[in-house]
Design an enzyme around this catalytic site. Structure first.
Site, PDB file in Angstrom:
ATOM      1  N   GLY A   7       0.852  -1.024   0.060  1.00 46.97           N
ATOM      2  CA  GLY A   7      -0.073   0.077   0.007  1.00 46.97           C
ATOM      3  C   GLY A   7       0.768   1.233  -0.054  1.00 46.97           C
ATOM      4  CG  HIS A  10      -1.732  10.326   2.825  1.00 49.91           C
ATOM      5  ND1 HIS A  10      -1.589  11.164   1.789  1.00 49.91           N
ATOM      6  CD2 HIS A  10      -3.072  10.154   2.767  1.00 49.91           C
ATOM      7  CE1 HIS A  10      -2.873  11.505   1.265  1.00 49.91           C
ATOM      8  NE2 HIS A  10      -3.787  11.043   1.859  1.00 49.91           N
ATOM      9  CB  CYS A  42      -8.168  16.007   2.851  1.00 55.83           C
ATOM     10  SG  CYS A  42      -6.523  16.256   2.349  1.00 55.83           S
ATOM     11  CG  LEU A 298      -7.208  12.753  11.099  1.00 51.55           C
ATOM     12  CD1 LEU A 298      -6.851  13.697  12.319  1.00 51.55           C
ATOM     13  CD2 LEU A 298      -8.463  13.643  10.025  1.00 51.55           C
ATOM     14  CB  ALA A 299      -3.667  13.197   5.392  1.00 54.56           C
TER      15      ALA A 299
END
Length: 460
Positions: A7, A10, A42, A298-299
């Site tokens: 994966g 980020h 986002c 969250l990023a």
């Protein structure tokens, strides 16, 4: 040493860049099932609303950059199994159908998250779409052009930002949420009440406390009726934004996880298997307000955790400082920031808290223009340690949420914040900064409560 990264959004991108920048020549192999890396989901609402003109600008890296750093990059390759005993991953090339195995010494799981898709009748309708990745963003943009009635299901950050984008674009927007407030994870009612009124004033239909029970297409297939526990709403396009779940099926029963499947990591991003690291939306974060674990995709969390994987992949060097779940939002002119627990959520995290709500101008009233700030400070009942905060204003005070985040991470008390040395300049603030004044309000509350307690003791 062979490092396999599964994966690459980020956390994966951050991990790979850090590993290779600090260890030139390291043997790093990436497997990513999509055809792109590092997409900032986002920013989808900004793209939908026309603020960002090209979706391609929402990428901050690409496979070519990672290859140039020395990684072996396999795009559109799906890892189908992980043999943790023999340290081998099974891989399928999604373009050719070929399958093969790849050995590893260290495995990095940065598989991220995927939107929750509830088992609702009719959810397979072509008019019901998700909002997470680049391809979905492209689909929403393409399909919204000739649509008038759009329904958004889910009142979190992504849902609310999409509602604003569609409303600004002149669409008839309906927002449906099963809870009694929007943004309930981030803000207390005093804040969400204002935002809900603003949405209604902008023509948005808000249907709260309504659970979606089904989607029904008309004969032509161009209209989908969203059936809820409280009504039914005709829509030409439905965006489903009801939250995310960690994509961790490959490691089920192989490493320690939270009940929802989020992988638990230590201070060096190691799982309960020391040869497997994890970061990003696939993980639980170390949550500083209560010292426990929480699932907060969250990023910002992802890039920090990926960076730490890169720092610690060969030996433990740098400890994770944890997170406060700090976030910001711009909605119809309001600038909003929050960090830590809310007054409403603190009990769910095992905390006994108090809070104060305070409103004041951000700078002296002799200045030619001014704006009020609505603020809340949440602190632990016995220790007076700060564990949460919220700020909202038409003036941009969102960086104050970062200041409160530092206060939580540094385990500061309300007294510490009351006396922090902030600068004074009439263009920006008062001799007492508004965060000082917020903490003063908390101290006043404590003094009043202590006075009442003393009086009660004397009377007894």
């Amino acid at each position: 040493m062979k490092v396999v990264v599964v994966g690459c959004t980020h956390a994966g991108t951050s991990a790979v860049k850090t590993i290779l920048s600090e260890n030139p020549g390291a043997d790093v192999t990436i497997f990513e099932r999509n055809d792109n890396v590092s997409f900032l989901s986002c920013g989808i609402a900004l793209y939908v609303g026309g603020v960002v003109k090209e979706a391609e600008s929402l990428f901050y890296s690409n496979p070519e950059e990672l290859k140039s750093l020395g990684a072996t990059v396999n795009m559109e390759h799906d890892v189908t199994n992980i043999d943790t005993e023999n340290k081998v991953v099974s891989v399928k090339n999604l373009q050719t159908g070929e399958t093969f195995e790849q050995a590893y010494d260290k495995l990095v799981m940065t598989t991220g998250s995927w939107p929750i898709i509830p088992p609702i009748k009719g959810i397979e309708s072509k008019n019901v779409v998700l909002c997470k990745n680049y391809n979905q963003a492209q689909e929403i943009i393409a399909r919204k052009v000739d649509k008038t009635k759009i329904t958004v299901v889910g009142g979190g950050y992504i849902g609310i930002e999409l509602v604003e984008a569609f409303a600004t674009d002149g669409k008839e927007v309906t927002l449906i949420d099963g809870l009694d407030r929007i943004l309930n994870k981030y803000l207390d009612p005093e804040f969400t009440d204002i935002l809900e009124d603003e949405l209604r004033n902008r023509g948005v239909k808000i249907q709260l406390n309504e659970l979606v029970q089904g989607f029904e297409d008309n004969e032509a297939g161009d209209i989908t009726t969203v059936v809820t526990s409280g009504g039914s709403y005709e829509s030409e396009l439905v965006i489903l934004c009801v939250g995310f779940r960690p994509s961790t099926e490959l490691l089920k029963d192989k490493v320690d996880m939270l009940p929802n499947g989020a992988i638990i990591v230590d201070d060096y991003m190691r799982t309960s298997n020391p040869d497997i690291f994890a970061a990003g939306d696939s993980c639980a974060v170390n949550y500083n307000p209560n010292g426990g674990h929480a699932y907060i995709p969250l990023a910002t969390n992802a890039v920090r955790m990926g960076f730490l994987v890169g720092k610690n992949i060969f030996e433990p060097k740098m400890k994770y400082r944890g997170t406060q779940s700090t976030s910001g939002l711009h909605l119809f002119g309001f600038n909003i920031g929050s960090t830590g627990v809310t007054d409403s959520s603190s009990k769910a995290f095992g905390l006994e808290t108090k809070s104060v709500l305070f409103e004041d101008f951000y700078r002296p009233e002799f200045m030619p223009s001014n704006e009020k700030i609505l603020m809340r400070l949440v602190y632990e009942k016995d220790t007076l340690r700060i564990v949460g905060g919220q700020v909202m204003s038409k003036y941009d005070v969102t960086q104050s949420a970062n200041t409160l985040s530092l206060a939580i991470q540094g385990r500061m008390t309300i007294e510490d914040l009351a006396l922090v040395d902030f600068f004074f300049q009439p263009h920006f603030d008062r001799p007492w900064n508004y965060l000082n004044l917020l903490a003063h309000k908390a101290l006043e509350q404590e003094n009043m409560l202590n006075h009442v307690d003393v009086e009660s003791f004397d009377q007894a």
